[in-house]
Design an enzyme around this catalytic site. Sequence first.
Site, PDB file in Angstrom:
ATOM      1  N   SER A 278      -7.121 -26.566   5.621  1.00 29.58           N
ATOM      2  CA  SER A 278      -5.749 -27.035   5.806  1.00 29.58           C
ATOM      3  C   SER A 278      -5.570 -28.472   5.337  1.00 29.58           C
ATOM      4  CB  SER A 278      -5.355 -26.868   7.272  1.00 29.58           C
ATOM      5  OG  SER A 278      -3.981 -27.090   7.467  1.00 29.58           O
TER       6      SER A 278
ATOM      7  N   ASP B 286       0.929 -28.945   2.438  1.00 32.49           N
ATOM      8  CA  ASP B 286      -0.475 -29.264   2.620  1.00 32.49           C
ATOM      9  C   ASP B 286      -1.293 -28.285   1.768  1.00 32.49           C
ATOM     10  OD1 ASP B 286      -0.005 -26.997   4.165  1.00 32.49           O
ATOM     11  OD2 ASP B 286      -1.337 -27.603   5.785  1.00 32.49           O
TER      12      ASP B 286
ATOM     13  N   ASP C 258      -3.096 -25.618   2.155  1.00 32.30           N
ATOM     14  CA  ASP C 258      -2.986 -24.160   2.316  1.00 32.30           C
ATOM     15  C   ASP C 258      -1.557 -23.703   2.558  1.00 32.30           C
ATOM     16  OD1 ASP C 258      -2.909 -25.163   4.947  1.00 32.30           O
ATOM     17  OD2 ASP C 258      -3.771 -23.327   5.766  1.00 32.30           O
TER      18      ASP C 258
ATOM     19  N   ASP D 219       0.914 -24.208   4.803  1.00 31.01           N
ATOM     20  CA  ASP D 219       1.529 -23.753   6.047  1.00 31.01           C
ATOM     21  C   ASP D 219       2.288 -24.883   6.746  1.00 31.01           C
ATOM     22  OD1 ASP D 219      -0.570 -25.242   7.055  1.00 31.01           O
ATOM     23  OD2 ASP D 219      -1.449 -23.620   8.245  1.00 31.01           O
TER      24      ASP D 219
END
Length: 458
Positions: free
Chosen positions: A105, A247, A249, A251
Amino acid sequence: MRISREYDLSRLMISISGVRGKIANGLGLGEALLFSQSFATMMEQGTVVIGRDSRPSGPYLEHLLTSALLANGSSILNLGLVPTPTTKAVVNLAKARGGIMISASHNPMEWNAFKFISKGGFFFNAKENETLLNLLKHSQFAPEIIHPKSYVESGEDYIDLHIKSVLSRVNVPKIKKKKFKVFVDAVGGAGSYVIPALLRTLGCQVIEHNCKPDGTFPRPPEPTPAALKSVEKHFKKSKAEIGFALDPDADRLVLFTPKRGAISEELTLPLVLKNVLSDSKKGSKVVVNLSTSFLNEHVAETFGAKVIRSKVGEANVVEEMIAEKAVFGGEGNGGVIDPKIPSFGRDTLSGIAHILNLMAEEKKTIDELVSELPSIHMDKQSFPLSKEYSLNDLYDKFVSGFGRATISKKDGLWLSEGDTWIHIRPSNTEPIFRVIAEAKSEAKLKETLKRVQTCVES
């Protein structure tokens, strides 16, 4: 704590958010193999979805995980480079036994992680995480199959289904008619392809920035206004009507506006909430975590909805949403959760579509929509968390320092004094503890922060 004779897993962050660590200094090949074998054992020869972000360590962790799953007889839908919400959505849409997202993340490039996903596209709950760790601790792995019938196939078609599910939640013709000019900063991560594709489907003119997924992260990976300062000049030069920053990833979602530049990540959720509640019944329930801004209560009250606060962590918010039959939820870090989208978790595709829909339906610019919200007065601080540090002692100092506050120990320590709240808790993803405070005026926030500093330093 030493879990096996060969590998010391104490350097890993193991929490409701999965397992993450620094490559070669925590999450090495040996540690990754142990978790892969435990996860493969839990999958019981079912179909498993694998996605990853753009980190350089992603491909070899993907192959390691693939090998463990194939050896146990599972078949694999490989998505390659995709956002975390897409991986979750595909687990749901493909009716897979489970899935895994290889991504740390917002952590720096030298980190990576496994985010474990169960049937239905939900992150592992506490019980499932406990099962996985027990399998690992006792080396109770399923034996390799001599003649496995497992296979690997591409899940590319399912990625399109995720996009279609997002489009079904908004007025596509009305958005297309606006022909919005949109700026996207994907930080060279997993949203580099999918987000521009979504925007073009919505008829937008897309200006791509940091959309080459080489995993080097040209700016700090967590999309906060401070991290996005270097990107603001590119956004303003583009003359775009709105900008979106992600970010690695994809999410978490943060916005740029023409007048303000990068704005607080806390503004994402109330803007999307306004669009969702405009089509919901009075008395609807919304779930946000304890560290999320008052702004969501403000929007909810406007529509006669009720806000319920959960523990921090996507899995905790989702669990509460299901229990309360909530129409919407999320986290103040820019995490938007629409339960009618098969990812049923923090989803930047969902957030982007809802905000563009709000602009189209209300015929207002993003600056006009932001100006309609109350001013936000919030401060987020973090401090190193050493093994010798006693959080309980720290909590006692805060309880004494805020003697008149209402106390909740649902997740760390949450203190409320009516127009002010403070949340102190260890991070799920980093070896730090966080102190977040919000007040309804700048003066009150400054006064509160002085009291916070006294508690931390004493």
